[in-house]
Design a protein around this motif. Structure first.
Motif, PDB file in Angstrom:
ATOM      1  N   HIS A  50     -76.745  17.345 -28.083  1.00 14.86           N
ATOM      2  CA  HIS A  50     -77.197  17.639 -27.147  1.00 14.86           C
ATOM      3  C   HIS A  50     -77.511  17.078 -25.542  1.00 14.86           C
ATOM      4  O   HIS A  50     -76.929  17.320 -25.076  1.00 14.86           O
ATOM      5  CB  HIS A  50     -79.141  18.069 -27.580  1.00 14.86           C
ATOM      6  CG  HIS A  50     -79.206  19.910 -28.519  1.00 14.86           C
ATOM      7  ND1 HIS A  50     -78.062  20.879 -28.344  1.00 14.86           N
ATOM      8  CD2 HIS A  50     -79.672  19.953 -29.671  1.00 14.86           C
ATOM      9  CE1 HIS A  50     -79.337  21.469 -29.079  1.00 14.86           C
ATOM     10  NE2 HIS A  50     -80.220  20.820 -30.298  1.00 14.86           N
ATOM     11  N   ALA A  51     -77.893  16.466 -26.081  1.00  9.08           N
ATOM     12  CA  ALA A  51     -78.004  14.909 -24.918  1.00  9.08           C
ATOM     13  C   ALA A  51     -75.997  15.071 -23.662  1.00  9.08           C
ATOM     14  O   ALA A  51     -76.341  15.354 -22.929  1.00  9.08           O
ATOM     15  CB  ALA A  51     -78.263  13.708 -25.151  1.00  9.08           C
ATOM     16  N   LEU A  52     -75.091  15.478 -25.453  1.00 10.43           N
ATOM     17  CA  LEU A  52     -73.738  14.695 -24.615  1.00 10.43           C
ATOM     18  C   LEU A  52     -73.382  16.044 -23.866  1.00 10.43           C
ATOM     19  O   LEU A  52     -72.353  16.119 -23.273  1.00 10.43           O
ATOM     20  CB  LEU A  52     -73.183  14.289 -25.986  1.00 10.43           C
ATOM     21  CG  LEU A  52     -73.563  13.216 -26.268  1.00 10.43           C
ATOM     22  CD1 LEU A  52     -72.007  13.015 -27.517  1.00 10.43           C
ATOM     23  CD2 LEU A  52     -72.843  12.287 -24.963  1.00 10.43           C
ATOM     24  N   ASN A  53     -74.020  16.725 -24.166  1.00 10.55           N
ATOM     25  CA  ASN A  53     -74.159  18.521 -23.729  1.00 10.55           C
ATOM     26  C   ASN A  53     -74.342  19.347 -22.574  1.00 10.55           C
ATOM     27  O   ASN A  53     -73.471  19.906 -21.418  1.00 10.55           O
ATOM     28  CB  ASN A  53     -74.607  19.919 -24.860  1.00 10.55           C
ATOM     29  CG  ASN A  53     -73.851  19.824 -26.233  1.00 10.55           C
ATOM     30  OD1 ASN A  53     -72.517  19.727 -26.252  1.00 10.55           O
ATOM     31  ND2 ASN A  53     -74.315  20.360 -26.439  1.00 10.55           N
ATOM     32  N   LEU A  54     -74.866  17.730 -22.134  1.00 11.67           N
ATOM     33  CA  LEU A  54     -75.792  17.599 -20.742  1.00 11.67           C
ATOM     34  C   LEU A  54     -74.711  17.060 -19.681  1.00 11.67           C
ATOM     35  O   LEU A  54     -75.091  17.345 -18.201  1.00 11.67           O
ATOM     36  CB  LEU A  54     -76.488  17.508 -20.542  1.00 11.67           C
ATOM     37  CG  LEU A  54     -77.730  17.816 -21.662  1.00 11.67           C
ATOM     38  CD1 LEU A  54     -78.988  17.873 -21.421  1.00 11.67           C
ATOM     39  CD2 LEU A  54     -77.935  19.615 -21.193  1.00 11.67           C
ATOM     40  N   VAL A  55     -73.818  16.067 -20.173  1.00 11.39           N
ATOM     41  CA  VAL A  55     -73.025  15.257 -19.450  1.00 11.39           C
ATOM     42  C   VAL A  55     -72.388  16.229 -18.164  1.00 11.39           C
ATOM     43  O   VAL A  55     -71.947  16.825 -18.328  1.00 11.39           O
ATOM     44  CB  VAL A  55     -72.231  14.998 -20.212  1.00 11.39           C
ATOM     45  CG1 VAL A  55     -71.091  13.249 -19.258  1.00 11.39           C
ATOM     46  CG2 VAL A  55     -72.718  13.955 -20.854  1.00 11.39           C
ATOM     47  N   GLY A  56     -72.949  16.037 -16.751  1.00  9.52           N
ATOM     48  CA  GLY A  56     -71.793  16.482 -15.874  1.00  9.52           C
ATOM     49  C   GLY A  56     -72.496  17.843 -15.561  1.00  9.52           C
ATOM     50  O   GLY A  56     -72.495  18.625 -14.106  1.00  9.52           O
ATOM     51  N   ASN A 178     -65.942  17.292 -18.519  1.00 10.06           N
ATOM     52  CA  ASN A 178     -64.946  18.806 -18.774  1.00 10.06           C
ATOM     53  C   ASN A 178     -65.893  19.568 -17.528  1.00 10.06           C
ATOM     54  O   ASN A 178     -65.368  20.351 -16.450  1.00 10.06           O
ATOM     55  CB  ASN A 178     -65.551  19.074 -19.535  1.00 10.06           C
ATOM     56  CG  ASN A 178     -64.063  18.556 -20.637  1.00 10.06           C
ATOM     57  OD1 ASN A 178     -62.853  19.156 -20.013  1.00 10.06           O
ATOM     58  ND2 ASN A 178     -64.598  18.099 -21.796  1.00 10.06           N
ATOM     59  N   THR A 179     -67.027  19.483 -17.449  1.00 12.41           N
ATOM     60  CA  THR A 179     -67.558  20.027 -16.152  1.00 12.41           C
ATOM     61  C   THR A 179     -67.867  19.592 -14.655  1.00 12.41           C
ATOM     62  O   THR A 179     -67.228  19.996 -13.594  1.00 12.41           O
ATOM     63  CB  THR A 179     -69.511  19.601 -16.312  1.00 12.41           C
ATOM     64  OG1 THR A 179     -69.753  20.355 -17.793  1.00 12.41           O
ATOM     65  CG2 THR A 179     -70.228  20.647 -15.207  1.00 12.41           C
ATOM     66  N   GLY A 180     -67.590  18.256 -14.339  1.00 12.03           N
ATOM     67  CA  GLY A 180     -66.851  17.307 -13.562  1.00 12.03           C
ATOM     68  C   GLY A 180     -65.828  18.160 -12.861  1.00 12.03           C
ATOM     69  O   GLY A 180     -65.103  18.429 -11.838  1.00 12.03           O
ATOM     70  N   ALA A 181     -64.780  17.562 -13.685  1.00  5.10           N
ATOM     71  CA  ALA A 181     -63.461  18.175 -13.536  1.00  5.10           C
ATOM     72  C   ALA A 181     -63.043  20.147 -13.152  1.00  5.10           C
ATOM     73  O   ALA A 181     -62.466  20.114 -12.458  1.00  5.10           O
ATOM     74  CB  ALA A 181     -62.744  17.932 -14.540  1.00  5.10           C
ATOM     75  N   LYS A 182     -63.980  20.527 -13.194  1.00  6.07           N
ATOM     76  CA  LYS A 182     -63.490  22.012 -13.199  1.00  6.07           C
ATOM     77  C   LYS A 182     -64.372  21.919 -11.899  1.00  6.07           C
ATOM     78  O   LYS A 182     -63.422  23.179 -11.017  1.00  6.07           O
ATOM     79  CB  LYS A 182     -64.316  22.685 -14.397  1.00  6.07           C
ATOM     80  CG  LYS A 182     -64.060  24.351 -14.516  1.00  6.07           C
ATOM     81  CD  LYS A 182     -64.867  25.224 -15.730  1.00  6.07           C
ATOM     82  CE  LYS A 182     -64.632  26.528 -15.199  1.00  6.07           C
ATOM     83  NZ  LYS A 182     -65.271  27.213 -16.356  1.00  6.07           N
ATOM     84  N   SER A 183     -65.305  21.451 -11.614  1.00  9.99           N
ATOM     85  CA  SER A 183     -65.472  21.764 -10.318  1.00  9.99           C
ATOM     86  C   SER A 183     -64.670  20.916  -9.427  1.00  9.99           C
ATOM     87  O   SER A 183     -64.464  21.869  -8.208  1.00  9.99           O
ATOM     88  CB  SER A 183     -66.934  21.182 -10.497  1.00  9.99           C
ATOM     89  OG  SER A 183     -68.468  20.975  -8.799  1.00  9.99           O
ATOM     90  N   LEU A 192     -58.258  12.509 -10.875  1.00  8.33           N
ATOM     91  CA  LEU A 192     -58.828  11.374 -11.155  1.00  8.33           C
ATOM     92  C   LEU A 192     -59.520  11.458 -12.485  1.00  8.33           C
ATOM     93  O   LEU A 192     -61.303  11.394 -12.327  1.00  8.33           O
ATOM     94  CB  LEU A 192     -58.277  10.064 -10.637  1.00  8.33           C
ATOM     95  CG  LEU A 192     -59.051   8.886 -11.285  1.00  8.33           C
ATOM     96  CD1 LEU A 192     -57.010   8.787 -12.245  1.00  8.33           C
ATOM     97  CD2 LEU A 192     -58.582   8.214 -10.154  1.00  8.33           C
ATOM     98  N   VAL A 193     -59.070  11.214 -13.865  1.00 14.73           N
ATOM     99  CA  VAL A 193     -60.150  11.583 -14.934  1.00 14.73           C
ATOM    100  C   VAL A 193     -60.489  10.186 -15.610  1.00 14.73           C
ATOM    101  O   VAL A 193     -58.724  10.176 -15.808  1.00 14.73           O
ATOM    102  CB  VAL A 193     -59.873  12.724 -16.108  1.00 14.73           C
ATOM    103  CG1 VAL A 193     -61.076  12.794 -17.001  1.00 14.73           C
ATOM    104  CG2 VAL A 193     -59.941  13.602 -15.248  1.00 14.73           C
ATOM    105  N   VAL A 200     -62.318  14.637 -21.859  1.00 10.99           N
ATOM    106  CA  VAL A 200     -62.043  15.473 -20.845  1.00 10.99           C
ATOM    107  C   VAL A 200     -60.442  16.952 -21.259  1.00 10.99           C
ATOM    108  O   VAL A 200     -59.901  15.649 -21.646  1.00 10.99           O
ATOM    109  CB  VAL A 200     -62.287  14.617 -19.515  1.00 10.99           C
ATOM    110  CG1 VAL A 200     -61.093  16.433 -18.178  1.00 10.99           C
ATOM    111  CG2 VAL A 200     -63.447  13.850 -19.399  1.00 10.99           C
ATOM    112  N   LEU A 201     -61.039  17.581 -20.946  1.00 12.04           N
ATOM    113  CA  LEU A 201     -59.232  18.637 -21.411  1.00 12.04           C
ATOM    114  C   LEU A 201     -58.475  18.058 -20.857  1.00 12.04           C
ATOM    115  O   LEU A 201     -58.588  17.920 -19.228  1.00 12.04           O
ATOM    116  CB  LEU A 201     -60.176  19.931 -21.279  1.00 12.04           C
ATOM    117  CG  LEU A 201     -60.794  20.677 -22.218  1.00 12.04           C
ATOM    118  CD1 LEU A 201     -61.011  21.764 -21.914  1.00 12.04           C
ATOM    119  CD2 LEU A 201     -60.393  20.221 -24.064  1.00 12.04           C
ATOM    120  N   ALA A 202     -57.289  18.079 -20.708  1.00  9.57           N
ATOM    121  CA  ALA A 202     -55.680  17.865 -19.629  1.00  9.57           C
ATOM    122  C   ALA A 202     -55.444  19.266 -19.625  1.00  9.57           C
ATOM    123  O   ALA A 202     -55.598  20.218 -19.578  1.00  9.57           O
ATOM    124  CB  ALA A 202     -54.772  17.554 -20.975  1.00  9.57           C
TER     125      ALA A 202
END
Length: 225
Positions: A50-56, A178-183, A192-193, A200-202
């Motif tokens: 659950h914690a990792l689901n919140l990253v970003g 992924n959340t931040g990269a999508k933004s 840059l990831v 993170v998805l490519a």
């Protein structure tokens, strides 16, 4: 966009926009520890998954997620304040910089490349971290409590680019989720990831590196198709 044909001048982004948690500083463990403390304090249940689901994520959205999945009867706004209390106390004791981040910021400043900070953390958490950096390291600071729509919405990165007076397409964003990269990608930035706690998805507009240590922004910028 910088003209690569200018003699003696390498193509570089007009600005570099930095995520904070997990990218500039490795504070994700601070957030996770605080989440488990909240669960224990209020009789809830929690897991690392659950914690990792919140990253970003936007903090208020995280508060809603915690309320539902932790099973505690508190308003999301209250949960966010408890989260901030815990992580601010930790970061005031020690700022856990990501490898190469401070050095890269110094190199960008020396090269005259403006930097912006684009984070979903709130201003009171950001302040003690920025106090450890030279003044004006970031010319623009966009925090989660200053935007209507948080990541993964493009508003945070659009706001930062506009404040710097540059086009998003001329900006390099640095992200770890992924959340931040999508933004950033939705705003039009090259991303840059540098993965940290989550994969993170490519995509076509994401360039991956293992670390910021000794990283040349010009070389990364030149990779875009």
């Amino acid at each position: 966009m910088t003209d690569p044909a200018v003699p003696g001048e390498a193509a570089r982004p007009a600005a570099v926009l930095w995520d904070m948690d997990g990218t500039l500083v490795d504070t994700e463990p601070y957030w996770i520890d605080t989440e488990f403390e909240i669960a224990e304090r209020h009789g809830g249940t929690w897991s690392r998954a659950h914690a990792l689901n919140l990253v970003g994520n936007d903090l208020l959205e995280s508060g809603r997620y915690i309320r539902e999945h932790m099973g505690i009867d508190l308003p999301p706004e209250h949960i966010v304040e408890e989260l901030l209390d815990g992580v601010v106390a930790r970061v005031e004791q020690e700022v856990p910089w990501r490898p190469g981040a401070v050095e890269m910021l110094a190199a960008l400043t020396a090269a005259g490349t403006p930097c912006g900070l684009v984070t979903m953390s709130y201003e009171r958490f950001v302040a003690p971290i920025l106090s450890q950096l030279p003044p004006e390291t970031f010319r623009v600071i966009v925090t989660g409590d200053k935007v209507e729509f948080g990541k993964p919405h493009p508003e945070p990165y659009l706001t930062a680019a506009a404040a710097l007076g540059v086009a998003p397409a001329d900006c390099l964003a640095i992200e770890d989720s992924n959340t931040g990269a999508k933004s950033a990608e939705s705003a039009g930035c090259l991303v840059l990831v540098v993965e940290n706690h989550v994969p993170v998805l490519a995509t076509q507009r994401r360039i991956f590196r293992d670390s910021l240590v000794d990283l040349d922004v010009g070389e990364v910028w030149a990779e875009q198709g």
